[in-house]
Design a protein around this motif. Structure first.
Motif, PDB file in Angstrom:
ATOM      1  N   VAL A   1       2.157 -29.057  88.620  1.00  0.00           N
ATOM      2  CA  VAL A   1       2.075 -29.278  87.144  1.00  0.00           C
ATOM      3  C   VAL A   1       0.737 -30.096  86.720  1.00  0.00           C
ATOM      4  CG1 VAL A   1       3.125 -29.824  84.732  1.00  0.00           C
ATOM      5  CG2 VAL A   1       4.310 -28.807  86.516  1.00  0.00           C
ATOM      6  N   THR A   2       0.823 -31.321  87.301  1.00  0.00           N
ATOM      7  CA  THR A   2      -0.135 -32.097  86.823  1.00  0.00           C
ATOM      8  C   THR A   2      -1.576 -31.564  87.302  1.00  0.00           C
ATOM      9  OG1 THR A   2       1.351 -33.804  87.524  1.00  0.00           O
ATOM     10  CG2 THR A   2      -0.898 -34.383  87.154  1.00  0.00           C
ATOM     11  N   LYS A   3      -1.714 -31.151  88.447  1.00  0.00           N
ATOM     12  CA  LYS A   3      -2.796 -30.365  89.073  1.00  0.00           C
ATOM     13  C   LYS A   3      -3.215 -29.244  87.945  1.00  0.00           C
ATOM     14  CE  LYS A   3      -4.018 -27.526  93.115  1.00  0.00           C
ATOM     15  NZ  LYS A   3      -5.120 -27.631  93.469  1.00  0.00           N
ATOM     16  N   GLN A   4      -2.195 -28.332  87.803  1.00  0.00           N
ATOM     17  CA  GLN A   4      -2.651 -27.353  86.832  1.00  0.00           C
ATOM     18  C   GLN A   4      -3.302 -27.928  85.598  1.00  0.00           C
ATOM     19  OE1 GLN A   4       0.689 -24.582  86.077  1.00  0.00           O
ATOM     20  NE2 GLN A   4       1.637 -25.311  87.982  1.00  0.00           N
ATOM     21  N   ALA A   5      -2.636 -28.859  84.855  1.00  0.00           N
ATOM     22  CA  ALA A   5      -3.036 -29.464  83.470  1.00  0.00           C
ATOM     23  C   ALA A   5      -4.521 -29.907  83.830  1.00  0.00           C
ATOM     24  CB  ALA A   5      -2.270 -30.485  83.216  1.00  0.00           C
ATOM     25  N   SER A   6      -4.703 -30.472  85.003  1.00  0.00           N
ATOM     26  CA  SER A   6      -6.220 -31.041  85.219  1.00  0.00           C
ATOM     27  C   SER A   6      -7.195 -30.069  85.614  1.00  0.00           C
ATOM     28  CB  SER A   6      -6.048 -32.117  86.013  1.00  0.00           C
ATOM     29  OG  SER A   6      -5.973 -31.838  87.505  1.00  0.00           O
ATOM     30  N   GLU A   7      -6.708 -29.081  86.162  1.00  0.00           N
ATOM     31  CA  GLU A   7      -7.755 -28.061  86.801  1.00  0.00           C
ATOM     32  C   GLU A   7      -7.938 -26.878  85.665  1.00  0.00           C
ATOM     33  OE1 GLU A   7      -6.993 -26.943  90.613  1.00  0.00           O
ATOM     34  OE2 GLU A   7      -7.030 -29.195  91.317  1.00  0.00           O
ATOM     35  N   GLY A   8      -7.015 -26.704  84.731  1.00  0.00           N
ATOM     36  CA  GLY A   8      -7.158 -25.747  83.613  1.00  0.00           C
ATOM     37  C   GLY A   8      -6.704 -24.422  84.126  1.00  0.00           C
TER      38      GLY A   8
ATOM     39  N   LEU B   1       5.091 -26.850  78.518  1.00  0.00           N
ATOM     40  CA  LEU B   1       5.064 -26.197  77.250  1.00  0.00           C
ATOM     41  C   LEU B   1       3.625 -26.266  76.670  1.00  0.00           C
ATOM     42  CD1 LEU B   1       8.187 -27.816  75.488  1.00  0.00           C
ATOM     43  CD2 LEU B   1       7.852 -25.768  76.242  1.00  0.00           C
ATOM     44  N   SER B   2       2.893 -27.216  76.860  1.00  0.00           N
ATOM     45  CA  SER B   2       1.301 -27.378  76.318  1.00  0.00           C
ATOM     46  C   SER B   2       0.666 -26.296  76.911  1.00  0.00           C
ATOM     47  CB  SER B   2       0.673 -28.555  76.378  1.00  0.00           C
ATOM     48  OG  SER B   2       1.438 -29.598  75.806  1.00  0.00           O
ATOM     49  N   MET B   3       0.671 -26.109  78.134  1.00  0.00           N
ATOM     50  CA  MET B   3       0.022 -24.978  78.938  1.00  0.00           C
ATOM     51  C   MET B   3       0.675 -23.690  78.551  1.00  0.00           C
ATOM     52  SD  MET B   3      -0.733 -26.458  82.861  1.00  0.00           S
ATOM     53  CE  MET B   3       0.943 -27.024  83.134  1.00  0.00           C
TER      54      MET B   3
ATOM     55  N   ALA C   1      -2.388 -33.920  69.041  1.00  0.00           N
ATOM     56  CA  ALA C   1      -3.321 -34.090  70.316  1.00  0.00           C
ATOM     57  C   ALA C   1      -2.783 -35.078  71.308  1.00  0.00           C
ATOM     58  CB  ALA C   1      -4.753 -34.594  69.806  1.00  0.00           C
ATOM     59  N   ASP C   2      -2.063 -35.844  71.137  1.00  0.00           N
ATOM     60  CA  ASP C   2      -1.558 -36.801  72.083  1.00  0.00           C
ATOM     61  C   ASP C   2      -0.604 -36.000  72.827  1.00  0.00           C
ATOM     62  OD1 ASP C   2      -2.806 -38.915  70.965  1.00  0.00           O
ATOM     63  OD2 ASP C   2      -1.339 -39.828  69.803  1.00  0.00           O
ATOM     64  N   ILE C   3       0.390 -35.172  72.187  1.00  0.00           N
ATOM     65  CA  ILE C   3       1.274 -34.391  73.104  1.00  0.00           C
ATOM     66  C   ILE C   3       0.439 -33.471  74.123  1.00  0.00           C
ATOM     67  CG2 ILE C   3       3.056 -32.594  73.215  1.00  0.00           C
ATOM     68  CD1 ILE C   3       3.489 -33.439  70.188  1.00  0.00           C
ATOM     69  N   VAL C   4      -0.647 -32.965  73.571  1.00  0.00           N
ATOM     70  CA  VAL C   4      -1.253 -31.925  74.777  1.00  0.00           C
ATOM     71  C   VAL C   4      -2.331 -32.807  75.437  1.00  0.00           C
ATOM     72  CG1 VAL C   4      -0.843 -30.141  73.294  1.00  0.00           C
ATOM     73  CG2 VAL C   4      -3.060 -31.128  73.159  1.00  0.00           C
ATOM     74  N   ALA C   5      -2.364 -34.008  75.248  1.00  0.00           N
ATOM     75  CA  ALA C   5      -3.691 -34.870  75.858  1.00  0.00           C
ATOM     76  C   ALA C   5      -3.854 -34.605  77.464  1.00  0.00           C
ATOM     77  CB  ALA C   5      -3.452 -36.071  75.553  1.00  0.00           C
ATOM     78  N   ASP C   6      -2.600 -34.328  77.960  1.00  0.00           N
ATOM     79  CA  ASP C   6      -2.635 -34.222  79.407  1.00  0.00           C
ATOM     80  C   ASP C   6      -3.280 -32.775  79.757  1.00  0.00           C
ATOM     81  OD1 ASP C   6      -1.676 -36.776  79.908  1.00  0.00           O
ATOM     82  OD2 ASP C   6       0.213 -36.153  80.092  1.00  0.00           O
ATOM     83  N   VAL C   7      -3.384 -31.945  79.138  1.00  0.00           N
ATOM     84  CA  VAL C   7      -4.070 -30.613  79.550  1.00  0.00           C
ATOM     85  C   VAL C   7      -5.470 -30.631  79.311  1.00  0.00           C
ATOM     86  CG1 VAL C   7      -3.890 -28.217  79.060  1.00  0.00           C
ATOM     87  CG2 VAL C   7      -1.666 -29.493  78.846  1.00  0.00           C
ATOM     88  N   SER C   8      -6.107 -30.547  80.131  1.00  0.00           N
ATOM     89  CA  SER C   8      -7.648 -30.786  80.048  1.00  0.00           C
ATOM     90  C   SER C   8      -8.435 -29.374  79.326  1.00  0.00           C
ATOM     91  CB  SER C   8      -8.391 -31.049  81.195  1.00  0.00           C
ATOM     92  OG  SER C   8      -8.875 -29.882  82.081  1.00  0.00           O
ATOM     93  N   GLY C   9      -9.021 -29.591  78.356  1.00  0.00           N
ATOM     94  CA  GLY C   9      -9.811 -28.534  77.769  1.00  0.00           C
ATOM     95  C   GLY C   9      -8.829 -27.715  77.069  1.00  0.00           C
TER      96      GLY C   9
ATOM     97  N   GLU D   1      -9.524 -24.024  75.846  1.00  0.00           N
ATOM     98  CA  GLU D   1      -8.906 -22.665  76.349  1.00  0.00           C
ATOM     99  C   GLU D   1      -8.179 -22.032  75.189  1.00  0.00           C
ATOM    100  OE1 GLU D   1      -8.420 -21.574  79.396  1.00  0.00           O
ATOM    101  OE2 GLU D   1     -10.036 -22.955  80.065  1.00  0.00           O
ATOM    102  N   LEU D   2      -7.603 -22.685  74.420  1.00  0.00           N
ATOM    103  CA  LEU D   2      -6.787 -22.032  73.099  1.00  0.00           C
ATOM    104  C   LEU D   2      -7.767 -21.137  72.379  1.00  0.00           C
ATOM    105  CD1 LEU D   2      -3.778 -22.248  71.863  1.00  0.00           C
ATOM    106  CD2 LEU D   2      -4.846 -23.625  70.120  1.00  0.00           C
ATOM    107  N   ARG D   3      -8.915 -21.539  72.165  1.00  0.00           N
ATOM    108  CA  ARG D   3      -9.888 -21.161  71.543  1.00  0.00           C
ATOM    109  C   ARG D   3     -10.282 -19.723  72.035  1.00  0.00           C
ATOM    110  NH1 ARG D   3     -13.133 -25.262  70.879  1.00  0.00           N
ATOM    111  NH2 ARG D   3     -12.216 -25.955  69.041  1.00  0.00           N
ATOM    112  N   LEU D   4     -10.402 -19.619  73.562  1.00  0.00           N
ATOM    113  CA  LEU D   4     -10.412 -18.473  74.215  1.00  0.00           C
ATOM    114  C   LEU D   4      -9.395 -17.599  73.985  1.00  0.00           C
ATOM    115  CD1 LEU D   4     -12.051 -19.839  77.546  1.00  0.00           C
ATOM    116  CD2 LEU D   4     -13.151 -18.587  75.737  1.00  0.00           C
TER     117      LEU D   4
END
Lengths: 581, 242
Positions: free
Chosen positions: B38-45, B75-77, B142-150, B154-157
């Motif tokens: 999960v951590t890997k996904q969050a940091s690598e997007g 959840l954020s991802m 923003a704090d809740i989703v802070a771990d998800v990079s970008g 990504e959401l804009r996309l």
């Protein structure tokens, strides 16, 4: 056989006044139990029952599956009707063990029936629920954990019923326990007993049993092999090549589908069935219970994953099947089938409200008859619609289970899982619910200005723009075409397709061409029947008479439905004999 | 719209695949492996919902093992792919009280989940402008989703994707509000990231199979087995009747 209502234990709180004494529910229950206890202790077994038990035992050991089925399916039911309609069957330990010479193997299977009968007749006590659980554990342990496969064989129907009942009792226990704690009037002794046995009927051991049964038979490998046109017996192994293991393993997959759904894991539920072929030749379609259970849960999972088109397909398939076979289905299962099919019509109405779709004629009529009013309420939108969605969902959803035992200390954290799943579901409905209204306006135009539409709907232009984007996105659903149940392609499932061009809405409608084939085929067959009747008016008169009666009823249903059926259906009532050749 | 449950992400390592396809999925030793993933996904997007659901399933059974920050990352991802069923699928596996508990304690899982859930309902109904104003109204989001990079990019996309599916053209002010970008950044984003064109105050979305609806008429297909009884009858006619 099972009671799917589950809420029988809510009925309570009755009192009876006898002279000056007033007995409340608890007192009555105690006395009823005392009566039952006395009957049990007496260990009196009528002659007919004694004979039956001995014969039953003999068939089990002689591997006479045919006779065993008759004992199981026929004699047991009939004897229950005659002797044990209101009483439990003779106690396994006290009454039956001496008769069968303490045959532990037989007793395992006898107990399975004994407890099932207890559950069917009313509300088992906590002790009985625990005992039944332990019996299932011993029984499955006997089947799974032996060096070599057991040579016992059971009828397919029994295998299914066993898995079905196992999950039913698991489900029932979980609801029973959470209600007992919620009510707050449970006795201290009961609570202690529950807390002491907190692992009993847990989700984890139940899953473990089902996975072990499936694993023992190598059922996944077998199904994969069959699907690829290879010989399944090559990969079945010593256990999986025995019918008992094979059947239990196969039904365990359906059991897993069900348990995962009850726990809210819809994706995994569907994944469990990825190798099971859902077609006419599948083993599951040979056992009525397995058949409708599978389609009910598959349809429900799709609904929760917002794949409404697939959900509709699943429900329609099985509802057509049920409506075609309802006259030949056996009575004992009739109530269950009926109840499930009512639930599925309700779910179907939900799906259709969320994703307007043309249905098969029979199904459309059936749904209108049962939930026509609710459907129009849901389509009208607004708070009333939301309430109707909620009512139908509560009625038709499976009885969800909390994966963990309740928190005995913090009751405020014991929220019923139904409330949780319902809340998420209703949120989806809120955003999708405008769909029907939008559709009604949109299909009148080829292009339309967004401001004009917002005028009609009396909404803000920007809110409407969002609603239109959401409408379009919701209609782009993953739809199964081939492969595993979770596979699928993204397609537009609505008859109305739109695209926004700044403030202009482009609208395209996809239409179904007129369909003649079904009408033609049905009437050709009708014609044959009529011809046969004319050719042999005497020999088969009764039979033919029945048939033509049935066919008289059918066209009526079709004509109710003229709006949907684009075929003009000329003289549908032409079951009058056509000139004989 | 991609089928996130039916397809597996290309980034999924072999070890995770093994866990998902076997009974290892129930082995508690898999928990740290899936958490690290999960951590890997969050940091690598990228987002592997099937693996994350398997982790939430573990948490279902062993509540004590559950880590709130991991759940919120999942959840954020999933929120990024709001147009799929990922977010609701994950929600269904959480303890029942998280959504129904009223006035949850500050910074509790229940409170943060309810916040994400509120964002989800806005995205799900395509109320993007409202989404951004809510998201920026309070730092806690923003704090809740802070771990998800970008997360925002990504959401804009994803928002752009829903526009791509639903529109041929969209007015610049509308899309700018929806993507929450300043004018210069917006132009750059449209041209460099999406490779779309701005003309006469409208963003022109390239034609694709979804934004170009056509009137279709489906005709019926007759399967052979529908005719089986009629064909059988033709055969029977050759036999003497009775």
């Amino acid at each position: 056989m099972e009671d799917y209502e589950y809420d029988d234990f809510e009925a309570g709180n009755e009192t009876i006044a006898v002279g000056e004494h007033v007995y409340d529910e608890a007192a009555l229950l105690r006395q009823q139990e005392a009566l039952m206890e006395a009957a049990r202790k007496a260990a009196y077994v009528p002659e007919a029952i004694k004979e039956f038990i001995l014969y039953f035992q003999k068939c089990l050991h002689e591997k006479n599956v045919y006779e065993l089925l008759s004992c199981y399916d026929n004699s047991f039911r009939k004897l229950t009707e005659k002797f044990y309609k209101n009483l439990p069957w003779p106690s396994p330990e006290l009454a039956v063990a001496p008769i069968v010479n303490n045959d532990q193997t037989f007793l395992l299977f006898y107990k399975e029936l004994y407890y099932r009968h207890l559950y069917a007749k009313g509300q088992p006590t906590i002790e009985q629920r625990l005992d039944s659980y332990h019996n299932y554990c011993t029984l499955f342990d006997f089947i799974i954990n032996s060096e070599t496969p057991t040579d016992i064989e059971l009828p397919t129907q029994w295998c299914w019923d066993m898995i079905d009942e196992f999950i039913y009792q698991f489900n029932s226990f979980s609801i029973f326990r959470s209600r007992l704690i919620k009510k707050g009037n449970a006795s201290q002794a009961d609570l202690e007993l529950l807390e002491k046995n907190v692992g009993v009927w847990g989700a984890y051991p139940v899953l473990n049993v089902l996975y072990s049964l499936a694993g023992k038979a190598n059922i996944t490998a077998q199904l994969k092999a069959t699907k690829n046109g290879q010989d399944a017996t090559q990969v079945a192994g010593p256990f999986g090549s025995k019918p008992l293991y094979n059947t239990l393993g196969y039904f365990s997959l359906i059991g897993l589908l069900r348990v995962h759904t009850l726990l809210g894991d819809y994706a995994l539920a569907l994944k469990t069935l990825e190798d099971v072929q859902l077609n006419k030749r599948a083993l599951l379609s040979r056992v009525t219970g397995a058949h409708y259970t599978t389609y009910y849960y598959v349809g429900f999972c799709y609904l929760m994953l917002r794949r409404y088109a697939d959900a509709i397909k699943s429900f329609s398939h099985i509802l057509v099947f049920i409506s075609r076979t309802k006259n030949i289905n056996r009575n004992a299962q009739f109530d269950n089938v009926n109840k499930k099919s009512d639930q599925m019509y309700a779910l179907l109405a939900i799906c259709v409200a969320l994703c307007p779709t043309r249905l098969d004629d029979i199904i459309h009529t059936g749904m209108r008859e049962k939930y026509g009013e609710q459907l129009s309420k849901m389509n009208r939108g607004g708070p009333d619609a939301l309430k109707t969605f909620e009512e139908l969902f509560v009625f038709a959803a499976p009885k969800f289970i909390s994966p963990t035992p309740p928190d005995f200390e913090h009751p405020e954290y014991n929220v019923e899982p139904l409330q949780h799943h319902l809340k998420i579901f209703l949120e989806t409905v809120k955003t999708a619910n405008l769909g029907y209204t939008l559709k009604n306006y949109l299909n009148l135009y080829a292009t339309m200005d967004i401001r004009k539409l917002s005028g009609f709907l009396e909404t803000d232009v920007e809110l409407l723009r969002s609603a239109l984007v959401s409408f379009k996105i919701k209609n782009k659903q993953t739809k199964w075409t081939e492969g595993a149940l979770l596979d699928g392609e993204s397609v537009n499932v609505s008859e109305i397709d739109i695209a926004l061009d700044n403030d202009l809405i482009h609208i395209a409608e996809s239409k179904d061409g007129r369909k003649f084939a079904d009408w033609f085929i049905r009437n050709t067959l009708k014609n044959y029947t009529a011809q046969e009747f004319i050719a042999n008016p005497d020999s088969k008169q009764d039979q033919q008479h029945d048939k033509s009666k049935k066919q008289h009823n059918r066209p009526k249903k079709d004509t109710n439905n003229t709006k949907k059926d684009s075929t003009p259906a000329p003289s549908t009532s032409s079951s009058a004999p056509v000139a004989a050749k | 719209m991609e089928n996130t449950l039916g397809s597996k992400p290309t980034q999924r390592p072999e070890a995770i695949e093994t866990i998902l396809e076997s009974l290892e999925r129930y082995n508690s030793e898999s928990i740290p492996v899936l958490e690290a993933y999960v951590t890997k996904q969050a940091s690598e997007g990228f987002n592997d919902i099937a693996a994350n659901l398997a982790l939430l399933k573990h948490y279902q059974f062993s509540v004590r093992a559950a880590k709130d920050d991991i759940i919120l990352s999942v959840l954020s991802m999933a929120l990024v792919k709001f147009y799929t069923s990922d977010f609701t699928s994950a929600l269904h596996l959480l303890p029942s009280f998280v959504l129904t508990l009223e006035n949850p304690p500050n910074d509790s899982l229940a409170q943060q989940t309810q916040k994400l859930y509120h964002l989800y309902t806005l995205l799900d109904s395509a109320r993007y402008t409202e989404f951004w104003s809510t998201f920026e109204s309070d730092d806690s989001y923003a704090d809740i989703v802070a771990d998800v990079s970008g997360f925002e990019d990504e959401l804009r996309l994803s928002i752009a994707k829903t526009v791509e599916v639903s529109s041929k053209q969209i007015a610049v002010p509308v899309f700018q509000d929806w993507s929450n970008l300043s004018e210069s950044k917006f132009t750059k984003w449209i041209e460099d990231t999406l490779h779309w064109v701005i003309k006469d105050k409208s963003v022109i979305v390239p034609v694709n199979k979804d934004n170009d609806p056509k009137v279709t008429i489906t005709t019926e297909n007759i399967r052979f087995d529908q005719l089986s009884r009629i064909i059988k009858r033709a055969y029977e006619l050759e036999q003497p009747v009775n």
